[in-house]
Design a protein around this motif. Structure first.
Motif, short mmCIF file in Angstrom:
data_model
loop_
_atom_site.label_atom_id
_atom_site.label_comp_id
_atom_site.label_asym_id
_atom_site.label_seq_id
_atom_site.Cartn_x
_atom_site.Cartn_y
_atom_site.Cartn_z
N ARG A 89 0.83 -1.20 0.00
CA ARG A 89 0.00 0.00 0.00
C ARG A 89 0.88 1.26 0.00
NH1 ARG A 89 -4.23 -1.19 4.04
NH2 ARG A 89 -2.40 -1.01 5.33
N HIS A 90 1.91 1.19 0.79
CA HIS A 90 2.83 2.32 0.85
C HIS A 90 3.48 2.55 -0.51
CE1 HIS A 90 5.62 5.23 2.17
NE2 HIS A 90 6.65 4.44 2.27
N LEU A 91 3.88 1.46 -1.13
CA LEU A 91 4.49 1.57 -2.46
C LEU A 91 3.53 2.24 -3.44
CD1 LEU A 91 6.65 1.01 -4.56
CD2 LEU A 91 5.79 -1.33 -4.77
N THR A 92 2.27 1.84 -3.38
CA THR A 92 1.27 2.46 -4.26
C THR A 92 1.20 3.96 -4.02
OG1 THR A 92 0.00 0.42 -4.16
CG2 THR A 92 -1.13 2.37 -4.99
N ASN A 93 1.19 4.35 -2.77
CA ASN A 93 1.17 5.78 -2.44
C ASN A 93 2.37 6.51 -3.05
OD1 ASN A 93 -1.15 5.55 -0.99
ND2 ASN A 93 -0.15 5.51 1.01
N VAL A 94 3.52 5.91 -2.85
CA VAL A 94 4.74 6.54 -3.35
C VAL A 94 4.68 6.68 -4.87
CG1 VAL A 94 7.23 6.25 -3.63
CG2 VAL A 94 6.16 5.80 -1.43
N SER A 99 4.02 10.10 -9.76
CA SER A 99 3.36 10.47 -11.01
C SER A 99 2.76 11.87 -10.90
CB SER A 99 2.33 9.41 -11.40
OG SER A 99 1.03 9.85 -11.17
N ASP A 100 2.24 12.21 -9.72
CA ASP A 100 1.76 13.58 -9.52
C ASP A 100 2.88 14.59 -9.74
OD1 ASP A 100 -0.68 12.55 -8.90
OD2 ASP A 100 -0.59 12.95 -6.75
N LEU A 101 4.02 14.29 -9.12
CA LEU A 101 5.14 15.22 -9.20
C LEU A 101 5.67 15.33 -10.62
CD1 LEU A 101 7.12 14.51 -5.92
CD2 LEU A 101 5.86 16.57 -6.52
N GLU A 102 5.57 14.22 -11.36
CA GLU A 102 6.08 14.28 -12.73
C GLU A 102 5.20 15.16 -13.62
OE1 GLU A 102 6.75 10.22 -13.58
OE2 GLU A 102 8.91 10.42 -13.20
N LEU B 91 11.28 24.06 -9.68
CA LEU B 91 11.37 22.89 -10.55
C LEU B 91 12.49 21.97 -10.10
CD1 LEU B 91 10.64 21.24 -13.04
CD2 LEU B 91 12.00 22.81 -14.43
N THR B 92 13.62 22.57 -9.77
CA THR B 92 14.75 21.78 -9.28
C THR B 92 14.36 20.98 -8.05
OG1 THR B 92 16.25 23.47 -10.10
CG2 THR B 92 17.14 21.87 -8.56
N ASN B 93 13.67 21.63 -7.13
CA ASN B 93 13.21 20.93 -5.92
C ASN B 93 12.32 19.75 -6.28
OD1 ASN B 93 14.52 22.64 -4.25
ND2 ASN B 93 12.73 23.89 -3.73
N VAL B 94 11.39 20.00 -7.17
CA VAL B 94 10.45 18.94 -7.54
C VAL B 94 11.19 17.77 -8.17
CG1 VAL B 94 8.54 18.36 -9.06
CG2 VAL B 94 8.48 20.48 -7.78
N GLU B 95 12.15 18.10 -9.03
CA GLU B 95 12.91 17.03 -9.69
C GLU B 95 13.71 16.23 -8.67
OE1 GLU B 95 14.90 19.47 -12.52
OE2 GLU B 95 13.52 18.95 -14.16
N GLN B 96 14.26 16.94 -7.70
CA GLN B 96 14.98 16.24 -6.64
C GLN B 96 14.07 15.29 -5.89
OE1 GLN B 96 18.41 16.36 -5.76
NE2 GLN B 96 17.62 14.57 -4.68
N LYS B 97 12.88 15.80 -5.57
CA LYS B 97 11.94 14.99 -4.82
C LYS B 97 11.53 13.76 -5.61
CE LYS B 97 9.37 17.34 -2.01
NZ LYS B 97 8.37 18.35 -1.63
N SER B 99 13.31 12.19 -7.81
CA SER B 99 14.37 11.19 -7.85
C SER B 99 14.50 10.49 -6.51
CB SER B 99 15.68 11.83 -8.33
OG SER B 99 16.57 12.01 -7.25
N ASP B 100 14.30 11.25 -5.42
CA ASP B 100 14.30 10.62 -4.09
C ASP B 100 13.22 9.55 -4.02
OD1 ASP B 100 16.31 12.28 -3.36
OD2 ASP B 100 15.11 13.57 -2.06
N LEU B 101 12.04 9.92 -4.45
CA LEU B 101 10.91 8.98 -4.34
C LEU B 101 11.12 7.76 -5.23
CD1 LEU B 101 7.81 11.36 -4.16
CD2 LEU B 101 8.70 9.88 -2.38
N GLU B 102 11.79 7.98 -6.35
CA GLU B 102 12.00 6.83 -7.24
C GLU B 102 12.96 5.82 -6.63
OE1 GLU B 102 12.77 8.69 -10.94
OE2 GLU B 102 10.71 8.32 -11.62
N LYS B 103 14.00 6.36 -6.00
CA LYS B 103 14.92 5.46 -5.32
C LYS B 103 14.16 4.65 -4.27
CE LYS B 103 18.58 7.77 -4.47
NZ LYS B 103 19.55 8.56 -3.65
N LEU B 104 13.33 5.39 -3.55
CA LEU B 104 12.55 4.81 -2.47
C LEU B 104 11.59 3.74 -2.99
CD1 LEU B 104 11.19 7.32 0.08
CD2 LEU B 104 9.87 5.32 -0.51
N ALA B 105 10.91 4.05 -4.09
CA ALA B 105 9.98 3.08 -4.67
C ALA B 105 10.72 1.82 -5.09
CB ALA B 105 9.26 3.70 -5.86
N GLY B 106 11.92 2.02 -5.61
CA GLY B 106 12.73 0.87 -5.99
C GLY B 106 12.99 -0.04 -4.81
N GLU B 107 13.34 0.57 -3.68
CA GLU B 107 13.61 -0.24 -2.48
C GLU B 107 12.36 -0.95 -2.00
OE1 GLU B 107 16.46 1.17 0.45
OE2 GLU B 107 16.50 3.09 -0.60
#
Lengths: 137, 137
Positions: A89-94, A99-102, B91-97, B99-107
């Motif tokens: 569930r957490h993964l889904t949130n993330v 996607s929102d941020l993108e 925009l830079t902040n958002v892009e940073q965020k 990339s952070d979230l993507e790393k996190l989603a990967g984990e």
DNA sequence: AATAAGGCCTATAGTGACTATAGAGTCAAG
DNA sequence: CTTGACTCTATAGTCACTATAGGCCTTATT
């Protein structure tokens, strides 16, 4: 058994002392014993739990989720599917947040493109774009 | 000139009444006139500003940034480069965020993969992975 | 033995951006 | 005239901390 001060815990877990005390106050983990001079004295068990908490927080779990994970992890014989569900569930949130941020970054890039350099505010495309329903004349 | 109630503004801007009042309280935009019965009465200018605010918030600007954007947008003759800079930084902040979230989603995906279904807590790979430095036996 | 630096203690208030609640006044329709 | 929807103010709560104030404890240096 060996007990350590809050400063040692901070070094070992990278959680600030104030935050550790805060976690204790909200009942996230059991309070440690105290020394004669009322200093907190942590066991290796505390250290383990706090590292666990730190890792969960790094992964973006809320404190409530951490609380739940700690509870679950203490019930050694119950099913682990709850843990899986919580994580999923957490993964889904993330993923949703990404996607929102993108989408948002896309819009910001679009904004940035249309205003490069030296106009005046009255003609600023960004501000025009930020004012919805007010087309440029 | 025509003036509208806070309810109308809510419909027009999709900002809740409480939030509008909150924005007023923190001085984000000038307070509207009042009717005889002390109801707020907004002008179309207010509507325009609030739509602007809404759009900025949707784009993830903080209220402080919105405040700055409003200030900048009122200085019709000054340079627009400040607006551009603010947007770019955001925009830079958002892009940073992202990339952070993507790393996190990967984990998190990694976690999810290793524990599919029906073990017990004692063997749960997720919990093991969450406990750093405690390798599985 | 006095002192200074640093660590630890508690309690309280502040952050951002709202949301929730309580209690009271106002307005339009039936 | 009453009902229900709308509006008003003020206060407290949310999340996960962070900051501040004021005071005790420990250790090292003088």
């Amino acid at each position: 058994m060996k007990r350590v001060s809050i400063g040692e815990v901070t070094k070992a877990t990278a959680i600030k002392a104030v935050t550790i005390r805060y976690y204790e106050k909200i009942g996230l983990f059991p309070p440690p014993a105290r020394t004669g001079s009322n200093y907190r004295a942590y066991t290796t068990d505390h250290l383990r739990q706090l590292r666990f908490i730190r890792r969960c927080r790094d992964l973006g779990f809320t404190l409530d989720q951490v609380r739940e994970l700690l509870r679950l992890s203490s019930q050694k014989n119950s099913e682990c599917s709850n843990v899986d569900r919580l994580t999923a569930r957490h993964l889904t949130n993330v993923e949703q947040k990404i996607s929102d941020l993108e989408k948002l970054a896309g819009e910001l890039r679009h904004l940035s493109k249309c205003c490069k350099g030296g106009g005046i505010i009255a003609d600023c495309r960004i501000l025009q774009a930020l004012a919805p329903g007010e087309a440029a004349p």
